[in-house]
Enzyme design. Sequence first.
Site, PDB file in Angstrom:
ATOM      1  N   ASP A  37      33.303  25.793  25.163  1.00  0.00           N
ATOM      2  CA  ASP A  37      34.065  25.340  26.330  1.00  0.00           C
ATOM      3  C   ASP A  37      35.285  24.516  25.906  1.00  0.00           C
ATOM      4  OD1 ASP A  37      34.610  25.128  29.014  1.00  0.00           O
ATOM      5  OD2 ASP A  37      33.272  23.425  29.339  1.00  0.00           O
ATOM      6  N   HIS A  54      42.302  30.486  24.676  1.00  0.00           N
ATOM      7  CA  HIS A  54      41.275  31.506  24.399  1.00  0.00           C
ATOM      8  C   HIS A  54      41.564  32.201  23.070  1.00  0.00           C
ATOM      9  CE1 HIS A  54      39.667  30.736  28.278  1.00  0.00           C
ATOM     10  NE2 HIS A  54      40.605  31.356  28.969  1.00  0.00           N
ATOM     11  N   LEU A 148      23.150  38.217   9.544  1.00  0.00           N
ATOM     12  CA  LEU A 148      23.209  37.334  10.715  1.00  0.00           C
ATOM     13  C   LEU A 148      23.297  38.206  11.959  1.00  0.00           C
ATOM     14  CD1 LEU A 148      23.873  34.468  12.095  1.00  0.00           C
ATOM     15  CD2 LEU A 148      26.259  35.126  11.827  1.00  0.00           C
TER      16      LEU A 148
HETATM   17  C1  IPE Z   1      30.728  27.882  30.515  1.00  0.00           C
HETATM   18  O1  IPE Z   1      32.000  27.338  30.639  1.00  0.00           O
HETATM   19  C2  IPE Z   1      30.817  29.360  30.291  1.00  0.00           C
HETATM   20  C3  IPE Z   1      31.334  29.766  28.992  1.00  0.00           C
HETATM   21  C4  IPE Z   1      31.593  28.968  27.983  1.00  0.00           C
HETATM   22  C5  IPE Z   1      31.517  31.169  28.824  1.00  0.00           C
HETATM   23  P1  IPE Z   1      32.674  27.124  32.076  1.00  0.00           P
HETATM   24  O2  IPE Z   1      33.990  26.495  31.834  1.00  0.00           O
HETATM   25  O3  IPE Z   1      32.655  28.384  32.830  1.00  0.00           O
HETATM   26  O4  IPE Z   1      31.655  26.110  32.762  1.00  0.00           O
HETATM   27  P2  IPE Z   1      31.879  25.049  33.930  1.00  0.00           P
HETATM   28  O5  IPE Z   1      32.546  25.775  35.062  1.00  0.00           O
HETATM   29  O6  IPE Z   1      32.710  23.954  33.395  1.00  0.00           O
HETATM   30  O7  IPE Z   1      30.489  24.572  34.243  1.00  0.00           O
HETATM   31  C1  IPE Z   2      35.756  28.325  27.721  1.00  0.00           C
HETATM   32  O1  IPE Z   2      36.907  27.589  27.936  1.00  0.00           O
HETATM   33  C2  IPE Z   2      36.007  29.813  27.700  1.00  0.00           C
HETATM   34  C3  IPE Z   2      35.479  30.533  28.855  1.00  0.00           C
HETATM   35  C4  IPE Z   2      34.747  30.034  29.808  1.00  0.00           C
HETATM   36  C5  IPE Z   2      35.816  31.944  28.945  1.00  0.00           C
HETATM   37  P1  IPE Z   2      37.458  27.345  29.406  1.00  0.00           P
HETATM   38  O2  IPE Z   2      38.326  28.474  29.773  1.00  0.00           O
HETATM   39  O3  IPE Z   2      36.334  27.084  30.342  1.00  0.00           O
HETATM   40  O4  IPE Z   2      38.325  26.030  29.207  1.00  0.00           O
HETATM   41  P2  IPE Z   2      38.321  24.740  30.125  1.00  0.00           P
HETATM   42  O5  IPE Z   2      36.895  24.312  30.275  1.00  0.00           O
HETATM   43  O6  IPE Z   2      38.935  25.140  31.436  1.00  0.00           O
HETATM   44  O7  IPE Z   2      39.124  23.736  29.376  1.00  0.00           O
HETATM   45 MG    MG Z   3      35.343  25.433  30.883  1.00  0.00          MG
END
Ligand code: IPE
Ligand code: IPE
Ligand code: MG
Length: 264
Positions: A37, A54, A148
């Site tokens: 995240d 990303h 792995l």
């Molecule tokens: C969790 O991250 C999902 C992934 C890392 C794929 P999100 O950014 O979607 O989660 P929330 O919305 O902060 O809970």
């Molecule tokens: C995690 O990073 C990747 C996915 C959920 C695909 P985020 O896109 O949720 O990044 P933040 O949490 O908004 O910073």
């Molecule tokens: Mg996120």
Amino acid sequence: MDTLTLTNKKQTPEDRQQQLDLGTSGIVPRHIAVIMDGNGRWAKSRGNIRLFGHKAGVDSVRDITEACAQLGVEYLTLYAFSTENWGRPMDEVSGLMQLLVQSLRSETKKLNDNDIRLLTIGQIERFPESCQRELKEAIRITSDNKRLNLCLALSYSGRWDITQAVKKLAHQVKEGRLEPDDINDELITSELVTAKIPDPDLIIRTSGEFRISNFLLWQLAYSELYVTDTYWPDFRRKELYEAIGSYQKRERRFGKTSDQIVAK
Ligand code: IPE
Ligand code: IPE
Ligand code: MG
């Protein structure tokens, strides 16, 4: 020196030593699962668009995968796209799909050369055809690899997983092949999409959020949780070693007493 070539960087003797130290200071988790995240915030803090974060996150995936393989971790599960992530703006969703296809095209050969097996959990049938094709091809090519297991959670959520397992059991009951009283922990586990994968020992969440966000809800019953403020694109092997170090200091009691665990 380890000969893995995912990152195209030669392993430094210091890094190798750190890995050997982790191997002797305690048990290296058999299965590590990561909620990757913070990509969006990482990009925003640099004045850039979310997709930039990303893309940067892919470099972390490479580094963490390589380090896990070198450490002897058997399963690395990466939460890459949740069921709820479908609700993001369309350009972000399609950008993520394109990034997945590009990454599979550039990394599959490397995964194969490094004896890494790719698998997925989730509703990949919801993905565009081109994505599904690349995924299936990468899974097929790497299917005999042993070093792995790299499991991508794609269009995955814990509630979806439990729901599809319950549906399968309900059908078996309806068809007279299963008695409701025979439904138990093992049977439910065997119908989850992770049936062939051990429960995660360690779950890491980056970007400082103390929540599970619908990840492996059933499977995490006794997983150790580790949260770091570091955003995913900055999470590299050094941070992984810290997480494993923290894991090694914990006592996993599984409901028993400390004395029972020590006596074992
Ligand atoms: C969790 O991250 C999902 C992934 C890392 C794929 P999100 O950014 O979607 O989660 P929330 O919305 O902060 O809970
Ligand atoms: C995690 O990073 C990747 C996915 C959920 C695909 P985020 O896109 O949720 O990044 P933040 O949490 O908004 O910073
Ligand atoms: Mg996120």
